[in-house]
Design a protein around this motif. Structure first.
Motif, mmCIF file in Angstrom:
data_model
loop_
_atom_site.group_PDB
_atom_site.id
_atom_site.type_symbol
_atom_site.label_atom_id
_atom_site.label_comp_id
_atom_site.label_asym_id
_atom_site.label_seq_id
_atom_site.Cartn_x
_atom_site.Cartn_y
_atom_site.Cartn_z
ATOM 1 N N SER A 156 0.824 -1.209 0.000
ATOM 2 C CA SER A 156 0.000 0.000 0.000
ATOM 3 C C SER A 156 0.854 1.254 0.000
ATOM 4 C CB SER A 156 -0.925 -0.017 1.216
ATOM 5 O OG SER A 156 -1.635 1.196 1.331
ATOM 6 N N GLU A 157 1.945 1.238 0.774
ATOM 7 C CA GLU A 157 2.813 2.419 0.841
ATOM 8 C C GLU A 157 3.530 2.676 -0.480
ATOM 9 O OE1 GLU A 157 3.978 2.323 5.619
ATOM 10 O OE2 GLU A 157 5.298 1.409 4.112
ATOM 11 N N GLN A 158 3.717 1.652 -1.281
ATOM 12 C CA GLN A 158 4.316 1.858 -2.593
ATOM 13 C C GLN A 158 3.374 2.581 -3.544
ATOM 14 O OE1 GLN A 158 5.694 -1.889 -4.092
ATOM 15 N NE2 GLN A 158 7.275 -2.134 -2.541
ATOM 16 N N ILE A 159 2.082 2.522 -3.257
ATOM 17 C CA ILE A 159 1.085 3.097 -4.158
ATOM 18 C C ILE A 159 0.611 4.469 -3.683
ATOM 19 C CG2 ILE A 159 -1.206 2.751 -5.183
ATOM 20 C CD1 ILE A 159 -0.756 -0.257 -4.857
ATOM 21 N N ALA A 160 0.296 4.566 -2.385
ATOM 22 C CA ALA A 160 -0.389 5.776 -1.908
ATOM 23 C C ALA A 160 0.168 6.248 -0.574
ATOM 24 C CB ALA A 160 -1.893 5.506 -1.784
ATOM 25 N N ALA A 161 1.478 6.503 -0.525
ATOM 26 C CA ALA A 161 2.076 7.042 0.695
ATOM 27 C C ALA A 161 3.313 7.846 0.327
ATOM 28 C CB ALA A 161 2.436 5.915 1.660
ATOM 29 N N THR A 162 3.657 8.761 1.204
ATOM 30 C CA THR A 162 4.850 9.582 0.991
ATOM 31 C C THR A 162 5.949 9.245 1.991
ATOM 32 O OG1 THR A 162 3.923 11.317 2.406
ATOM 33 C CG2 THR A 162 3.516 11.468 0.034
ATOM 34 N N GLY B 244 7.297 5.722 4.900
ATOM 35 C CA GLY B 244 7.148 4.306 5.206
ATOM 36 C C GLY B 244 8.146 3.463 4.432
ATOM 37 N N LEU B 245 8.319 2.221 4.882
ATOM 38 C CA LEU B 245 9.288 1.331 4.252
ATOM 39 C C LEU B 245 8.892 0.977 2.824
ATOM 40 C CD1 LEU B 245 10.053 -1.042 7.262
ATOM 41 C CD2 LEU B 245 11.526 0.742 6.304
ATOM 42 N N GLY B 246 7.603 0.833 2.572
ATOM 43 C CA GLY B 246 7.169 0.542 1.211
ATOM 44 C C GLY B 246 7.515 1.676 0.264
ATOM 45 N N HIS B 247 7.296 2.894 0.702
ATOM 46 C CA HIS B 247 7.651 4.055 -0.119
ATOM 47 C C HIS B 247 9.156 4.129 -0.298
ATOM 48 C CE1 HIS B 247 8.704 8.363 -0.670
ATOM 49 N NE2 HIS B 247 7.701 8.327 -1.526
ATOM 50 N N LEU B 248 9.915 3.819 0.744
ATOM 51 C CA LEU B 248 11.377 3.830 0.651
ATOM 52 C C LEU B 248 11.872 2.838 -0.399
ATOM 53 C CD1 LEU B 248 14.174 4.697 1.783
ATOM 54 C CD2 LEU B 248 13.953 2.799 3.405
ATOM 55 N N ILE B 249 11.297 1.643 -0.402
ATOM 56 C CA ILE B 249 11.710 0.618 -1.360
ATOM 57 C C ILE B 249 11.382 1.039 -2.787
ATOM 58 C CG2 ILE B 249 11.261 -1.758 -2.115
ATOM 59 C CD1 ILE B 249 10.759 -2.441 0.846
ATOM 60 N N PHE B 250 10.171 1.511 -2.998
ATOM 61 C CA PHE B 250 9.734 1.885 -4.342
ATOM 62 C C PHE B 250 10.497 3.115 -4.853
ATOM 63 C CE2 PHE B 250 6.879 3.972 -7.365
ATOM 64 C CZ PHE B 250 6.600 2.918 -8.214
ATOM 65 N N ASP B 251 10.672 4.097 -3.987
ATOM 66 C CA ASP B 251 11.331 5.333 -4.397
ATOM 67 C C ASP B 251 12.810 5.099 -4.692
ATOM 68 O OD1 ASP B 251 11.086 8.220 -4.790
ATOM 69 O OD2 ASP B 251 12.412 8.397 -3.064
ATOM 70 N N ARG C 151 14.180 2.317 -5.662
ATOM 71 C CA ARG C 151 14.290 1.555 -6.916
ATOM 72 C C ARG C 151 14.139 2.470 -8.114
ATOM 73 N NH1 ARG C 151 15.349 0.097 -10.923
ATOM 74 N NH2 ARG C 151 14.925 -1.854 -12.056
ATOM 75 N N ALA C 152 13.237 3.433 -8.043
ATOM 76 C CA ALA C 152 13.050 4.370 -9.153
ATOM 77 C C ALA C 152 14.286 5.232 -9.371
ATOM 78 C CB ALA C 152 11.827 5.243 -8.900
ATOM 79 N N LEU C 153 15.035 5.479 -8.292
ATOM 80 C CA LEU C 153 16.250 6.292 -8.389
ATOM 81 C C LEU C 153 17.507 5.437 -8.581
ATOM 82 C CD1 LEU C 153 15.483 8.836 -5.511
ATOM 83 C CD2 LEU C 153 15.219 9.193 -7.978
ATOM 84 N N PHE C 154 17.330 4.127 -8.798
ATOM 85 C CA PHE C 154 18.437 3.186 -9.000
ATOM 86 C C PHE C 154 19.374 3.145 -7.796
ATOM 87 C CE2 PHE C 154 17.105 4.583 -13.225
ATOM 88 C CZ PHE C 154 16.817 3.354 -13.812
ATOM 89 N N GLN C 155 18.816 3.342 -6.604
ATOM 90 C CA GLN C 155 19.581 3.191 -5.366
ATOM 91 C C GLN C 155 19.267 1.809 -4.779
ATOM 92 O OE1 GLN C 155 18.135 6.579 -3.138
ATOM 93 N NE2 GLN C 155 19.724 7.927 -3.941
ATOM 94 N N ASN C 156 19.842 0.802 -5.408
ATOM 95 C CA ASN C 156 19.488 -0.566 -5.038
ATOM 96 C C ASN C 156 19.965 -0.936 -3.646
ATOM 97 O OD1 ASN C 156 18.166 -1.170 -7.455
ATOM 98 N ND2 ASN C 156 20.083 -1.655 -8.489
ATOM 99 N N ASP C 157 21.042 -0.330 -3.169
ATOM 100 C CA ASP C 157 21.478 -0.625 -1.810
ATOM 101 C C ASP C 157 20.449 -0.140 -0.799
ATOM 102 O OD1 ASP C 157 21.960 1.940 -2.616
ATOM 103 O OD2 ASP C 157 23.818 2.176 -1.467
ATOM 104 N N VAL C 158 19.878 1.046 -1.032
ATOM 105 C CA VAL C 158 18.824 1.559 -0.149
ATOM 106 C C VAL C 158 17.567 0.693 -0.263
ATOM 107 C CG1 VAL C 158 17.408 3.569 0.412
ATOM 108 C CG2 VAL C 158 19.761 3.876 -0.380
ATOM 109 N N MET C 159 17.268 0.236 -1.451
ATOM 110 C CA MET C 159 16.113 -0.627 -1.644
ATOM 111 C C MET C 159 16.234 -1.890 -0.803
ATOM 112 S SD MET C 159 14.791 -2.451 -5.162
ATOM 113 C CE MET C 159 16.214 -3.569 -5.174
ATOM 114 N N PHE C 160 17.417 -2.499 -0.801
ATOM 115 C CA PHE C 160 17.604 -3.718 -0.021
ATOM 116 C C PHE C 160 17.616 -3.434 1.476
ATOM 117 C CE2 PHE C 160 18.994 -5.637 -4.025
ATOM 118 C CZ PHE C 160 18.404 -6.888 -3.917
#
Length: 287
Positions: A224-230, A232-239, A241-250
């Motif tokens: 849910s946070e990947q879709i409709a949040a600014t 949270g951990l879901g937003h952190l993972i999605f954001d 990944r969009a910025l190609f910061q794969n270390d932060v994503m993991f």
């Protein structure tokens, strides 16, 4: 207690006690130590293989950073205070939604498990709603509550509700008729029937459903946070990944895994405290 047959001169079967019968405490401790060792060794081995593959260049470290890189980045973000706001945002949504969904699911499951007419009236509708993917309800909750915490909490509550409702209703219906008849014979009131018959007989199964719901709640809130949040951990993972910061994503993925395990284990621990009479699902040997 094991009975050992006496030795006979002629052919026959001699039953000798095994180590688990002669030394039950020692055998249980050894088995428990083996289980804990395996539980730690398997993920550790996978992490070491991942580290080796990244160092040797078997995998692209830009896409799959080494565990040492992920650990260092996570430590830096935690020390700088950049990680904790996202962790707290996810945690408070999970706790709020879990509390609401568990309470509603338990009360309705208890009611439907005890009253056949209520079950007949509501079960078809709830069964139809149960099969609807819960993420599909996010636009509905956005329309109802607007942007903010409301849709996130409502989505977690709706997800948890169905798991707890099903486990509670099934557990109450599975209480043997003999238990209920015994309560009626002794003139138990409705409250006494619930307190001394239905609650202790059904609570272990209810807590199993609550533990499953704890893990699913974390999965749902991250999606849910990947879709409709600014935040949270879901937003952190999605954001990231969009910025190609794969270390932060993991780093976010590891935090989600740790949060899910911790939440599930807390529910398991609470279940053991509330139901000391129930068989334990791990380490069943008795010391």
């Amino acid at each position: 207690m094991t009975t050992v047959a006496p030795e006979t001169r002629g052919p026959g079967l001699v039953r000798r006690p095994g180590p688990h019968e002669l030394h039950p405490v020692r055998t249980h401790r050894r088995r428990r130590a083996l289980e804990l060792s395996l539980a730690a060794a398997v993920p550790l081995l996978l992490v070491l293989l991942w580290q080796l593959a990244a160092v040797r260049g078997w995998i692209d470290e830009r896409v799959y950073p080494a565990p040492s890189t992920i650990l260092a980045d996570g430590w830096d973000r935690a020390a700088a205070g950049d990680l904790w706001p996202d962790v707290w945002a996810t945690l408070k949504r999970v706790l709020a939604g879990y509390a609401v969904g568990t309470a509603a699911g338990y009360l309705l499951g208890l009611l439907m498990g005890s009253l056949p007419l209520v079950r007949a009236a509501l079960e078809p509708l709830l069964d139809a709603l149960y099969v609807v993917p819960k993420l599909a309800l996010l636009p509905v909750f956005l329309n109802m509550f607007g942007l903010g915490e409301g849709p996130q909490v409502a989505l977690v509550a709706a997800t948890v509700f169905f798991f707890v409702w099903i486990s509670t209703m099934s557990a109450v219906m599975a209480v043997p008729d003999g238990h209920r008849d015994a309560g009626r014979v002794f003139g138990a009131s409705p409250w006494q029937m619930f307190r001394h018959v239905l609650l202790p007989a059904s609570l272990p199964a209810v807590l199993v459903g609550a533990r499953i719901a704890a893990g699913v709640a974390v999965l749902v809130i991250v999606a849910s946070e990947q879709i409709a949040a600014t935040d949270g951990l879901g937003h952190l993972i999605f954001d990231s990944r969009a910025l190609f910061q794969n270390d932060v994503m993991f780093v976010g993925i590891v935090c989600v895994a740790a949060l899910g395990v911790l939440f599930s284990e807390l529910v398991r621990f609470a279940g053991r405290l509330l139901t000391p009479w129930a068989p334990r699902d791990r380490g069943r040997g008795q010391a």
